[in-house]
Scaffold this active site. Structure first.
Site, mmCIF file in Angstrom:
data_model
loop_
_atom_site.group_PDB
_atom_site.id
_atom_site.type_symbol
_atom_site.label_atom_id
_atom_site.label_comp_id
_atom_site.label_asym_id
_atom_site.label_seq_id
_atom_site.Cartn_x
_atom_site.Cartn_y
_atom_site.Cartn_z
ATOM 1 N N GLY A 352 0.825 -1.205 0.000
ATOM 2 C CA GLY A 352 0.000 0.000 0.000
ATOM 3 C C GLY A 352 0.851 1.243 0.000
ATOM 4 O O GLY A 352 2.084 1.195 -0.092
ATOM 5 N N ASP A 469 -9.437 7.672 8.104
ATOM 6 C CA ASP A 469 -9.284 6.888 6.874
ATOM 7 C C ASP A 469 -10.125 5.614 6.937
ATOM 8 O O ASP A 469 -9.634 4.513 6.694
ATOM 9 C CB ASP A 469 -7.817 6.541 6.645
ATOM 10 C CG ASP A 469 -7.516 6.200 5.182
ATOM 11 O OD1 ASP A 469 -8.335 6.571 4.311
ATOM 12 O OD2 ASP A 469 -6.480 5.582 4.911
#
Length: 640
Positions: A352, A469
């Site tokens: 990621g 998030d």
């Protein structure tokens, strides 16, 4: 009149001359070149274009100074073009390299906001794959990145608006005599030739590569049918981009380009030389035999000492005084190295924007763990980051991924989490290769679990934690398919009753509350908005930005439209096959709409959300005027 005609003729000739100059050029070395450099890119005294240096995680860009008019204004088609360049990647260590480099056509020279590492200095986490980028790139990639579906760690790819290549192949060149492709190592340290040719009549983009001493092969490595008219704008900049890393250096030795014709052949004999490789000294054959035994003894001793030093350095850690109080949360690097079997690719769980995650098993307790491996160069930033890690490691809730500790080594930061066997939720929602899909009861349990975890963060812990998030990819599933919210890399803490001073907009596009882009102030209400988008994502089985429907269609807008038209159940994921209680699904969808209301005052708190889910508080009418929860429901909440 004759004077005016003469002046007009001169201007036309001058314009034609300038067009020829900038539509065709050849650089046999870059001592005298019209290049615009930024990042760590530089021109060496010998004339090499050096895109990267030992500076870690800094991009390097080199673009031709003048933009090119690549489109025919009469029909909107892209002109044919051809380019040829010589490049070389010199790894710091054999067979090890950081990300590669790319030839780029871009609307701008600077590529603002682009990230290094796996993004090659071209894109970032939010704009990767965005059609509005209007970027065409040919990547020479030396890292296998699962995030972008890379085929291996030594490939050539054609990229359109993002780093998930539309066509890719292992680096190799065609040999006419045997009728086969022969492999090339992009990090061999040897110069190689690349040809990129676009034919407008055939709408074909060809990419060919070969060693520098081999003529252009008759068959390209890549050949893609692609109409560039929708990708290329009227004017574009051309050049090169790479990612700074201390694992290797990226060079371009020469470059030619021509529009509506074949790029000029480079004069290989006049190209600048690459830096010489370092070679260790050798013993001469004049050493007399009596001294040989002493030399061998010294060599063996030195080798043993060097081996011990290297072994110690392999696991060397960085410990500073301010960390002593946090040592209970710290793992040794050696322990994590062994747990992940040396961070092997076979143990890689995912990649990621914040690093690579590996599966491991602690040697002492046999506990399964997930280790996120990141890099960090700022000492002050590292200290603040570790301080927040320590705070987050104190969080204890069944629906939060448990942070077990951390480790530091030089510029690396390693976070250790509990291992979640079923991975992230988005794999179950969007991966077509998954053998099973989530049924309604599983989805409802996941939504309830994440809601419970957020209530704990917002109201039940000793401080208020704003996650910032919340999304399906940050929700992980344990063996019983319980949803746990993870990845607290962007979270912020503040005391109850205080005013949060968070003014930096972060998060993931599609989950960001509308007021956050205006004020920059993250609150528990902006978390609630993201949670509302998450609910719709889980129930609908669609991503927040529905590119498959329309580039501008947002999942929240689509759900609101269906609600206003009285067909809210039509947004439900078709893979459920109608196997659910319609009333229950409608309730959850309405909670999602209420949480994702554009007006912050209309959104409930997470405590109210849990009471809606538990049936302890009736769901109010979804407000259209933004007045929020009614006073009656507020009183009910206080009395409950």
């Amino acid at each position: 009149m004759e004077l005016k005609l003469s002046i007009l003729l001169v201007l036309c000739l001058l314009a034609g001359s300038l067009a020829t100059k900038y539509d065709e050029f050849t650089y046999n070395g870059f001592k005298r070149s019209d290049l615009c450099l930024d990042g760590v890119a530089e021109i060496t005294p010998s004339g090499l274009l050096k895109l990267t240096n030992a500076t870690r995680y800094q991009p390097g860009h080199a673009f031709h100074k003048m933009p090119l008019h690549l489109k025919n204004t009469s029909d909107g088609n892209v002109y044919s073009f051809s380019t040829c360049f010589v490049f070389a990647i010199l790894p710091e260590h054999p067979d090890v390299s950081g990300p590669g480099l790319a030839f780029v056509l871009s609307p701008t020279r600077g590529l603002p906001g682009a990230l290094p590492n796996q993004y090659l200095g071209l894109f970032n986490l939010t704009n990767n794959g965005d059609p509005s980028n209007h970027v065409l790139a040919v990547e020479l990639d030396t890292v296998s990145n699962m995030e972008f579906g890379d085929i291996d760690s030594n490939h050539v790819g054609i990229d359109v608006n993002g780093l998930r290549s539309i066509n890719a192949a292992p680096a190799s060149y065609f040999i006419e005599k045997i009728g086969e492709f022969k492999n090339l190592s992009l990090i061999s340290g040897e110069p190689m030739l690349v040809w990129i040719d676009y034919s407008n009549p055939e709408k074909t983009l060809n990419v060919t590569i070969s060693p520098i001493n081999v003529p252009k092969p008759s068959r390209p490595l890549l050949s893609s049918f692609i109409n560039l008219s929708s990708i290329i704008l009227d004017t574009m900049y051309i050049g090169f981009s790479s990612s700074g890393t201390n694992l290797g250096y990226h060079y371009v030795l020469g470059w030619s380009f021509k529009m509506n014709g074949q790029a000029a052949t480079l004069n290989l004999s006049s190209l600048p030389s690459l830096p010489s490789k370092k070679h260790g000294g050798k013993l001469t054959s004049l050493i007399i035999w009596p001294a040989l035994g002493v030399v061998v003894f010294i060599a063996i001793t030195a080798f043993g000492i060097a081996y011990m030093i290297r072994r110690k350095a392999r696991y060397a850690e960085v410990v500073e005084e301010w960390e002593i109080e946090h040592r209970t949360h710290r793992f040794s690097y050696k322990e994590l190295f062994k747990a992940t079997k040396g961070f092997r690719e076979v143990n890689l769980l995912g990649v990621g924007g914040f690093g690579r995650v590996y599966k491991g098993k602690l040697p002492s307790s046999k506990t399964e763990i997930a280790v996120k491996r990141m890099s960090h160069d700022s000492k002050q930033g590292m200290r603040e980051f570790v301080g927040e890690i320590v705070s987050n490691s104190q969080l204890r809730h069944r629906n939060l991924v448990q942070l077990l500790g951390y480790s530091r080594r030089k510029g690396e930061l390693l976070l250790v989490y509990e291992f979640m066997p079923n991975g992230s939720l988005d794999n179950f929602l969007y991966d077509a290769n998954r053998p099973t899909t989530l049924n309604w009861s599983q989805r409802l349990k996941i939504i309830r679990g994440v809601a419970s975890g957020l209530l704990y963060l917002h109201e039940e812990w000793e401080q208020i934690v704003i996650h910032r998030d919340i999304k399906a990819s940050n929700v992980l599933l344990d063996r019983e398919m319980n949803g746990k919210l993870g990845d607290f890399g962007l979270s912020r803490l503040y005391d109850h009753g205080s005013n949060p001073q968070i003014t930096h907009v972060v998060g993931t596009f599609g989950y960001i509350a509308p007021e956050l882009t205006k004020t920059g102030r993250a609150t528990t209400s902006t978390d609630v908005f993201a949670f509302g988008v998450f609910i719709l994502e889980v129930v609908c089985g669609r991503r927040p930005i529905m590119l498959q429907e329309s580039p501008d269609l947002h999942l929240v807008d689509w759900a609101w439209r269906s609600w206003r038209n009285g067909v809210i159940l039509e947004v439900t994921d078709a893979s459920l096959g109608g196997d659910y209680d319609p009333g229950e699904v409608e309730l959850i969808l309405n909670i999602g709409l209420l949480c994702s209301h554009p007006v912050p005052a209309a959104r409930p708190t997470m405590r109210q959300v849990m009471q809606f889910l538990d049936g302890d508080l009736s769901l109010p009418d979804i407000p259209k005027d933004g007045r929020g929860i009614t006073p009656q429901h507020a009183e009910e909440l206080e009395g409950s």
